[in-house]
Design an enzyme around this catalytic site. Structure first.
Site, PDB file in Angstrom:
ATOM      1  N   CYS A   2      84.924  -3.545  -0.403  1.00  0.00           N
ATOM      2  CA  CYS A   2      83.731  -4.351  -0.072  1.00  0.00           C
ATOM      3  C   CYS A   2      84.050  -5.241   1.134  1.00  0.00           C
ATOM      4  O   CYS A   2      85.137  -5.190   1.684  1.00  0.00           O
ATOM      5  CB  CYS A   2      83.346  -5.237  -1.243  1.00  0.00           C
TER       6      CYS A   2
HETATM    7  N1  GLN Z   1      86.841  -2.422  -7.144  1.00  0.00           N
HETATM    8  C1  GLN Z   1      85.710  -3.263  -6.872  1.00  0.00           C
HETATM    9  C2  GLN Z   1      84.398  -2.638  -7.291  1.00  0.00           C
HETATM   10  O1  GLN Z   1      84.341  -1.543  -7.735  1.00  0.00           O
HETATM   11  C3  GLN Z   1      85.652  -3.679  -5.426  1.00  0.00           C
HETATM   12  C4  GLN Z   1      85.395  -2.499  -4.566  1.00  0.00           C
HETATM   13  C5  GLN Z   1      85.597  -2.754  -3.110  1.00  0.00           C
HETATM   14  O2  GLN Z   1      86.259  -3.666  -2.661  1.00  0.00           O
HETATM   15  N2  GLN Z   1      85.029  -1.839  -2.387  1.00  0.00           N
HETATM   16  O3  GLN Z   1      83.409  -3.287  -7.150  1.00  0.00           O
END
Ligand code: GLN
Length: 230
Positions: A2
């Protein structure tokens, strides 16, 4: 991964941080510039901010780029401490509001860019979601934010594949870690921005090296190398 952003400084509008910059989180929701894992961040978004001592949150499991209600209201939301995120869900994680950052314990707002093996974290009933980031947030809240650097170094050592970029704010402090992904800091006259990637091409953005803890207070910005191994 994210993308997230934090602000500590004078009161500014949420739109000036999230929607208006040319490469802000709204643009990063469909065209991030520095994202290493995942192509776009279409699995939801969240904004949390301090309204005096009160924490207010607005989260959604839909893409930020299409949220016309948020676009309409964000210019009227002002705060001195803001934490915002757009989400690219890890495979196997639920796509729901309760899995969307920022998480809170009532004192801190917290976001996680990355991935961590859920089996290395204690099972609790207090995490908001079964998403790895929600369990991680719960663990960090339980250990206390003053132990953030230690918790990240421990988890990063226990799970060599973990990526653990955290961003947290409590109204007077921002804390962030780099452990596997990008982070940049912009010191402005009216405050400090900490973000997964620069929201514009201002030459004053500084990149934070990997495996570091960043602390922002009214006194300035401090960087500390984290222990553990990556
Ligand atoms: N693992 C976390 C989620 O599934 C964060 C994912 C991310 O950083 N893309 O939301």
């Amino acid at each position: 991964m994210c993308r997230h952003l934090g602000w500590l400084g004078r009161d500014v509008t949420v739109s000036s941080l999230v929607l208006d910059p040319p490469y802000g989180l709204r643009t990063q929701s469909y065209a991030p510039r520095r994202q290493k894992h995942g192509l776009l961040n279409a699995d939801g978004w969240g904004v949390g901010f301090f309204d005096g001592d009160e924490i207010r949150r607005w989260r959604s499991a839909a893409p930020l780029w299409g949220d016309v209600s948020f676009t309409s209201v964000a210019p009227a939301l002002r705060s001195h401490c803001v934490l915002a995120a757009v989400r690219s869900a890890t495979v196997g994680m639920p796509i729901e509001v309760s899995a969307t950052a920022p998480f809170t314990d009532g004192r801190w707002l917290l976001s996680h860019n990355g991935i961590v093996d859920r089996r290395i974290m204690p099972v609790t009933s207090s995490a908001e979601s079964i998403c790895d980031s929600a369990i991680l947030a719960d663990l960090i809240f339980a250990r206390g934010l003053d132990a953030l650097g230690d918790v990240i170094a421990e988890l990063g050592t226990a799970d060599p594949h973990a990526r653990l970029n955290i961003l947290a704010g409590n109204g007077s402090r921002l804390l962030a870690t780099t452990w596997g992904d990008t982070l940049s800091v912009l010191r402005r006259e009216d405050g400090v921005v900490v973000a997964s990637e620069p929201y514009d091409d201002d030459p004053d953005w500084e990149d934070v090296p990997d495996c570091h803890l960043v602390e922002v207070t009214a006194d300035g910005v401090t960087l500390t190398a984290l222990g553990g191994k990556r």
